[in-house]
Design a protein around this motif. Structure first.
Motif, short mmCIF file in Angstrom:
data_model
loop_
_atom_site.label_atom_id
_atom_site.label_comp_id
_atom_site.label_asym_id
_atom_site.label_seq_id
_atom_site.Cartn_x
_atom_site.Cartn_y
_atom_site.Cartn_z
N VAL A 5 0.84 -1.20 0.00
CA VAL A 5 0.00 0.00 0.00
C VAL A 5 0.87 1.25 0.00
O VAL A 5 0.61 2.20 -0.74
CB VAL A 5 -0.96 -0.01 1.22
CG1 VAL A 5 -1.69 1.31 1.35
CG2 VAL A 5 -1.94 -1.16 1.10
N ASN A 6 1.92 1.26 0.81
CA ASN A 6 2.83 2.40 0.84
C ASN A 6 3.47 2.65 -0.52
O ASN A 6 3.56 3.78 -0.98
CB ASN A 6 3.93 2.19 1.88
CG ASN A 6 3.45 2.51 3.28
OD1 ASN A 6 2.47 3.19 3.47
ND2 ASN A 6 4.16 2.01 4.26
N ARG A 7 3.91 1.59 -1.17
CA ARG A 7 4.55 1.75 -2.47
C ARG A 7 3.56 2.23 -3.53
O ARG A 7 3.90 3.06 -4.37
CB ARG A 7 5.21 0.44 -2.89
CG ARG A 7 6.46 0.16 -2.10
CD ARG A 7 7.13 -1.13 -2.53
NE ARG A 7 8.31 -1.40 -1.75
CZ ARG A 7 8.32 -2.11 -0.63
NH1 ARG A 7 7.22 -2.64 -0.18
NH2 ARG A 7 9.45 -2.30 0.03
N VAL A 8 2.33 1.72 -3.48
CA VAL A 8 1.32 2.18 -4.44
C VAL A 8 1.00 3.65 -4.22
O VAL A 8 0.93 4.44 -5.18
CB VAL A 8 0.05 1.31 -4.33
CG1 VAL A 8 -1.12 1.92 -5.09
CG2 VAL A 8 0.32 -0.09 -4.84
N LEU A 9 0.81 4.06 -2.96
CA LEU A 9 0.53 5.48 -2.68
C LEU A 9 1.70 6.36 -3.08
O LEU A 9 1.50 7.46 -3.62
CB LEU A 9 0.21 5.66 -1.19
CG LEU A 9 -1.13 5.10 -0.72
CD1 LEU A 9 -1.28 5.28 0.79
CD2 LEU A 9 -2.27 5.77 -1.46
N LEU A 10 2.90 5.91 -2.82
CA LEU A 10 4.08 6.68 -3.21
C LEU A 10 4.16 6.80 -4.73
O LEU A 10 4.46 7.86 -5.27
CB LEU A 10 5.34 6.01 -2.66
CG LEU A 10 6.65 6.74 -2.87
CD1 LEU A 10 6.61 8.08 -2.15
CD2 LEU A 10 7.81 5.92 -2.37
N GLY A 11 3.86 5.72 -5.44
CA GLY A 11 3.87 5.76 -6.90
C GLY A 11 2.81 6.71 -7.45
O GLY A 11 3.07 7.47 -8.38
N LEU A 12 1.60 6.68 -6.87
CA LEU A 12 0.54 7.58 -7.31
C LEU A 12 0.89 9.04 -7.04
O LEU A 12 0.66 9.91 -7.89
CB LEU A 12 -0.79 7.21 -6.63
CG LEU A 12 -1.43 5.91 -7.08
CD1 LEU A 12 -2.67 5.61 -6.23
CD2 LEU A 12 -1.79 5.96 -8.56
N ALA A 13 1.44 9.31 -5.87
CA ALA A 13 1.86 10.68 -5.55
C ALA A 13 2.93 11.15 -6.53
O ALA A 13 2.91 12.30 -7.00
CB ALA A 13 2.37 10.76 -4.12
N GLY A 14 3.87 10.27 -6.86
CA GLY A 14 4.90 10.61 -7.84
C GLY A 14 4.32 10.89 -9.20
O GLY A 14 4.73 11.84 -9.88
N LEU A 80 10.42 7.73 0.94
CA LEU A 80 10.90 6.87 -0.14
C LEU A 80 12.02 5.95 0.36
O LEU A 80 12.00 4.74 0.07
CB LEU A 80 11.42 7.74 -1.30
CG LEU A 80 12.07 6.99 -2.45
CD1 LEU A 80 11.03 6.13 -3.15
CD2 LEU A 80 12.71 7.96 -3.41
N LEU A 81 12.96 6.47 1.11
CA LEU A 81 14.03 5.63 1.64
C LEU A 81 13.52 4.61 2.64
O LEU A 81 14.01 3.50 2.72
CB LEU A 81 15.13 6.50 2.27
CG LEU A 81 15.90 7.36 1.28
CD1 LEU A 81 16.86 8.28 2.02
CD2 LEU A 81 16.64 6.50 0.27
N ALA A 82 12.51 4.98 3.42
CA ALA A 82 11.94 4.04 4.40
C ALA A 82 11.25 2.88 3.70
O ALA A 82 11.22 1.77 4.23
CB ALA A 82 10.94 4.77 5.31
N GLN A 83 10.72 3.10 2.51
CA GLN A 83 10.06 2.02 1.78
C GLN A 83 11.08 1.01 1.26
O GLN A 83 10.79 -0.18 1.17
CB GLN A 83 9.25 2.57 0.60
CG GLN A 83 8.17 3.53 0.99
CD GLN A 83 7.26 3.00 2.07
OE1 GLN A 83 6.77 1.89 1.98
NE2 GLN A 83 7.05 3.78 3.12
N ALA A 84 12.24 1.48 0.89
CA ALA A 84 13.26 0.59 0.33
C ALA A 84 14.04 -0.17 1.40
O ALA A 84 14.65 -1.19 1.12
CB ALA A 84 14.23 1.40 -0.53
#
Length: 192
Positions: A5-14, A80-84
């Motif tokens: 979910v975090n990665r999807v939200l981050l991708g949409l925000a980007g 972003l760094l926390a997701q990776a």
């Protein structure tokens, strides 16, 4: 699930930010843009003169705007760094044989594996990180090898001795491991 979910939200925000930035860039370059957009050409601005002059006399306004934008950028990069980053395992469940599970601290198991791996011949230093789930841990090992070391021998002893001890201690049927080897920097030897 939370990571997805975090990665999807981050991708949409980007994507939204890239779209908005592309729209502003297209209008600024004089490319054709839809009539509904609030800006249409090179001479159009995002903030009108009246909008900019509204807070002109207030000395705190523009520094606050820039500080807020900088804070948003820093927080977005931190996210972003926390997701990776891979989360380290805090504890491993050990079957005690009586139907109950004991808990082994992840840092303790990491330290034991690192100490035992560092004692191997040819290993200068070892770093260990536990990942995975509490009932299915994984080990990531980084070995720094001394110049005289034989990597195949060190890897074999790590697998057959150190990781076998860790697997038995944690009561696991298997303990998958990722091992990375590196060399310690050293001065060149003279040949005469």
């Amino acid at each position: 699930m939370r990571g997805i979910v975090n990665r999807v939200l981050l991708g949409l925000a980007g994507l939204v930010l890239i779209g908005c930035g592309g729209a502003v860039l297209a209008a600024g370059l004089g490319l054709p843009v839809p009539a509904r957009w609030p800006w249409h050409g090179r001479n159009d601005v995002l903030l009108s003169g009246a909008d900019r002059a509204r807070w002109h006399d207030e000395g705190w306004w523009w520094p606050t705007v820039f500080a807020t934008l900088a804070l948003v950028v820093v927080l977005a990069l931190w996210w972003l760094l926390a997701q990776a980053r891979r989360a380290r395992l805090a504890a491993v469940l050990v079957d005690s044989g009586d139907g109950e599970a004991a808990v082994l601290r992840g840092r303790a198991l990491e330290a034991a594996v690192a100490d035992e791996a560092s004692a191997l011949d040819g290993v200068a230093r070892a770093r260990v990180a536990l990942t995975g789930r509490r009932d299915a841990p994984r080990v990531a090992v980084r070995l720094l090898m001394e110049p005289h070391a034989t990597p195949a021998e060190a890897l074999g002893r790590l697998t057959d001795e150190v990781l076998a001890h860790a697997r038995d201690s944690a009561g696991q049927a298997e303990l998958p491991a990722e091992v990375r080897l590196g060399a310690v920097g050293h001065r060149a030897e003279r040949v005469s």
